[in-house]
Design a protein around this motif. Sequence first.
Motif, PDB file in Angstrom:
ATOM      1  N   PRO A  38      47.538 -29.969  36.890  1.00  0.00           N
ATOM      2  CA  PRO A  38      46.396 -29.690  36.000  1.00  0.00           C
ATOM      3  C   PRO A  38      45.449 -30.871  35.938  1.00  0.00           C
ATOM      4  O   PRO A  38      45.837 -32.012  36.190  1.00  0.00           O
ATOM      5  N   ASP A  39      44.203 -30.611  35.586  1.00  0.00           N
ATOM      6  CA  ASP A  39      43.196 -31.669  35.529  1.00  0.00           C
ATOM      7  C   ASP A  39      43.284 -32.503  34.259  1.00  0.00           C
ATOM      8  O   ASP A  39      43.156 -33.728  34.296  1.00  0.00           O
ATOM      9  N   GLU A  40      43.467 -31.864  33.117  1.00  0.00           N
ATOM     10  CA  GLU A  40      43.474 -32.565  31.822  1.00  0.00           C
ATOM     11  C   GLU A  40      44.711 -33.464  31.736  1.00  0.00           C
ATOM     12  O   GLU A  40      45.803 -33.069  32.126  1.00  0.00           O
ATOM     13  N   LEU A  41      44.536 -34.705  31.250  1.00  0.00           N
ATOM     14  CA  LEU A  41      45.577 -35.716  31.356  1.00  0.00           C
ATOM     15  C   LEU A  41      46.880 -35.317  30.683  1.00  0.00           C
ATOM     16  O   LEU A  41      47.952 -35.429  31.286  1.00  0.00           O
ATOM     17  N   SER A  42      46.843 -34.869  29.418  1.00  0.00           N
ATOM     18  CA  SER A  42      48.098 -34.540  28.736  1.00  0.00           C
ATOM     19  C   SER A  42      48.805 -33.382  29.426  1.00  0.00           C
ATOM     20  O   SER A  42      50.034 -33.373  29.537  1.00  0.00           O
ATOM     21  N   PHE A  71      52.894 -53.453  29.206  1.00  0.00           N
ATOM     22  CA  PHE A  71      52.762 -52.002  29.385  1.00  0.00           C
ATOM     23  C   PHE A  71      51.294 -51.604  29.401  1.00  0.00           C
ATOM     24  O   PHE A  71      50.844 -50.865  30.280  1.00  0.00           O
ATOM     25  N   ALA A  72      50.536 -52.084  28.428  1.00  0.00           N
ATOM     26  CA  ALA A  72      49.131 -51.708  28.331  1.00  0.00           C
ATOM     27  C   ALA A  72      48.331 -52.212  29.524  1.00  0.00           C
ATOM     28  O   ALA A  72      47.408 -51.534  29.994  1.00  0.00           O
ATOM     29  N   ARG A  73      48.678 -53.380  30.035  1.00  0.00           N
ATOM     30  CA  ARG A  73      47.991 -53.893  31.215  1.00  0.00           C
ATOM     31  C   ARG A  73      48.299 -53.033  32.431  1.00  0.00           C
ATOM     32  O   ARG A  73      47.403 -52.682  33.219  1.00  0.00           O
ATOM     33  N   ALA A  74      49.572 -52.684  32.613  1.00  0.00           N
ATOM     34  CA  ALA A  74      49.950 -51.843  33.751  1.00  0.00           C
ATOM     35  C   ALA A  74      49.371 -50.439  33.620  1.00  0.00           C
ATOM     36  O   ALA A  74      49.066 -49.789  34.623  1.00  0.00           O
ATOM     37  N   ALA A  75      49.216 -49.975  32.381  1.00  0.00           N
ATOM     38  CA  ALA A  75      48.705 -48.619  32.149  1.00  0.00           C
ATOM     39  C   ALA A  75      47.305 -48.435  32.723  1.00  0.00           C
ATOM     40  O   ALA A  75      46.944 -47.320  33.125  1.00  0.00           O
ATOM     41  N   THR A  76      46.524 -49.501  32.786  1.00  0.00           N
ATOM     42  CA  THR A  76      45.175 -49.391  33.352  1.00  0.00           C
ATOM     43  C   THR A  76      45.239 -48.838  34.772  1.00  0.00           C
ATOM     44  O   THR A  76      44.512 -47.907  35.129  1.00  0.00           O
ATOM     45  N   GLN A  77      46.143 -49.390  35.581  1.00  0.00           N
ATOM     46  CA  GLN A  77      46.266 -48.917  36.961  1.00  0.00           C
ATOM     47  C   GLN A  77      46.936 -47.552  37.025  1.00  0.00           C
ATOM     48  O   GLN A  77      46.542 -46.697  37.817  1.00  0.00           O
ATOM     49  N   LEU A  78      47.940 -47.328  36.195  1.00  0.00           N
ATOM     50  CA  LEU A  78      48.627 -46.028  36.199  1.00  0.00           C
ATOM     51  C   LEU A  78      47.682 -44.907  35.818  1.00  0.00           C
ATOM     52  O   LEU A  78      47.689 -43.826  36.438  1.00  0.00           O
ATOM     53  N   LEU A  79      46.866 -45.126  34.811  1.00  0.00           N
ATOM     54  CA  LEU A  79      45.938 -44.088  34.375  1.00  0.00           C
ATOM     55  C   LEU A  79      44.886 -43.811  35.439  1.00  0.00           C
ATOM     56  O   LEU A  79      44.460 -42.665  35.607  1.00  0.00           O
ATOM     57  N   ALA A  80      44.479 -44.848  36.165  1.00  0.00           N
ATOM     58  CA  ALA A  80      43.542 -44.630  37.264  1.00  0.00           C
ATOM     59  C   ALA A  80      44.145 -43.718  38.316  1.00  0.00           C
ATOM     60  O   ALA A  80      43.474 -42.831  38.865  1.00  0.00           O
ATOM     61  N   VAL A  81      45.432 -43.890  38.590  1.00  0.00           N
ATOM     62  CA  VAL A  81      46.119 -43.023  39.550  1.00  0.00           C
ATOM     63  C   VAL A  81      46.263 -41.611  39.000  1.00  0.00           C
ATOM     64  O   VAL A  81      45.968 -40.624  39.681  1.00  0.00           O
ATOM     65  N   LEU A  82      46.708 -41.515  37.757  1.00  0.00           N
ATOM     66  CA  LEU A  82      47.009 -40.199  37.176  1.00  0.00           C
ATOM     67  C   LEU A  82      45.777 -39.338  36.985  1.00  0.00           C
ATOM     68  O   LEU A  82      45.891 -38.110  36.903  1.00  0.00           O
ATOM     69  N   THR A  83      44.616 -39.950  36.886  1.00  0.00           N
ATOM     70  CA  THR A  83      43.403 -39.161  36.673  1.00  0.00           C
ATOM     71  C   THR A  83      42.656 -38.850  37.974  1.00  0.00           C
ATOM     72  O   THR A  83      41.609 -38.206  37.940  1.00  0.00           O
ATOM     73  N   GLU A  84      43.179 -39.284  39.101  1.00  0.00           N
ATOM     74  CA  GLU A  84      42.574 -38.910  40.377  1.00  0.00           C
ATOM     75  C   GLU A  84      42.807 -37.423  40.650  1.00  0.00           C
ATOM     76  O   GLU A  84      43.861 -36.884  40.301  1.00  0.00           O
ATOM     77  N   PRO A  85      41.863 -36.748  41.308  1.00  0.00           N
ATOM     78  CA  PRO A  85      42.046 -35.321  41.601  1.00  0.00           C
ATOM     79  C   PRO A  85      43.285 -35.038  42.459  1.00  0.00           C
ATOM     80  O   PRO A  85      43.977 -34.035  42.252  1.00  0.00           O
TER      81      PRO A  85
END
Length: 204
Positions: free
Chosen positions: A58-62, A13-27
């Motif tokens: 929204p911009d902020e992650l949560s 999960f934590a390894r996959a989260a690296t890529q997911l978070l990169a996607v989720l934080t894109e504008p």
Amino acid sequence: MDDPEVVAALRPFARAATQLLAVLTEPDPFRLHGRAIGAVANIDGVDPKYLARLGSLPDELSHRVAALMPLLVASTGVDRRALGLAGEALVVCAEADTLELRVRVLAAVLYDRDVNAAPVGGDEEGQTAWLLAELAEASRRHGRVTVRALAVTIQRLGDLLATIDGRARPLIGGRLGLWRLRSRARRWIREQSAVRWDPRGRNS
């Protein structure tokens, strides 16, 4: 479930989260801005009525996660609880900057466990690749992440978490709940990084 089994689930999960978070934080994670709605809807397989909201998150992650998960459920029909579990864990994961720290903070904040995050065997790389397979295929075919590919990927992450969520922990959900989880993760990380000085010349 013992601690090694928890770690065996949390490491992919934590390894996959690296890529997911990169996607989720894109504008503009779905590359919706400037595209024809009909073409996007056909490729992504979602009702066009959701695309305007998916393109103005929204911009902020949560806050973004809180807004995105219900939209993914409504527009693609994926499992609500799985997406909720994964969304909580992604917000917690985002506060850590290494794989081991992500595993430990997930175990601590979500499951009240203090674990050794070292590898415990198994096909960790293969499981991570399977979790991300839909994203990889969408990028190969369309040159971007599609709404459905992201929804399926997050559901897979949530289903993985459900295997260690045997006591059916209630979802916190919502912006306030996710903000509280993020605050708990930050506090835990601060506590772990604190070093007490010993006048005898030892750190403890």
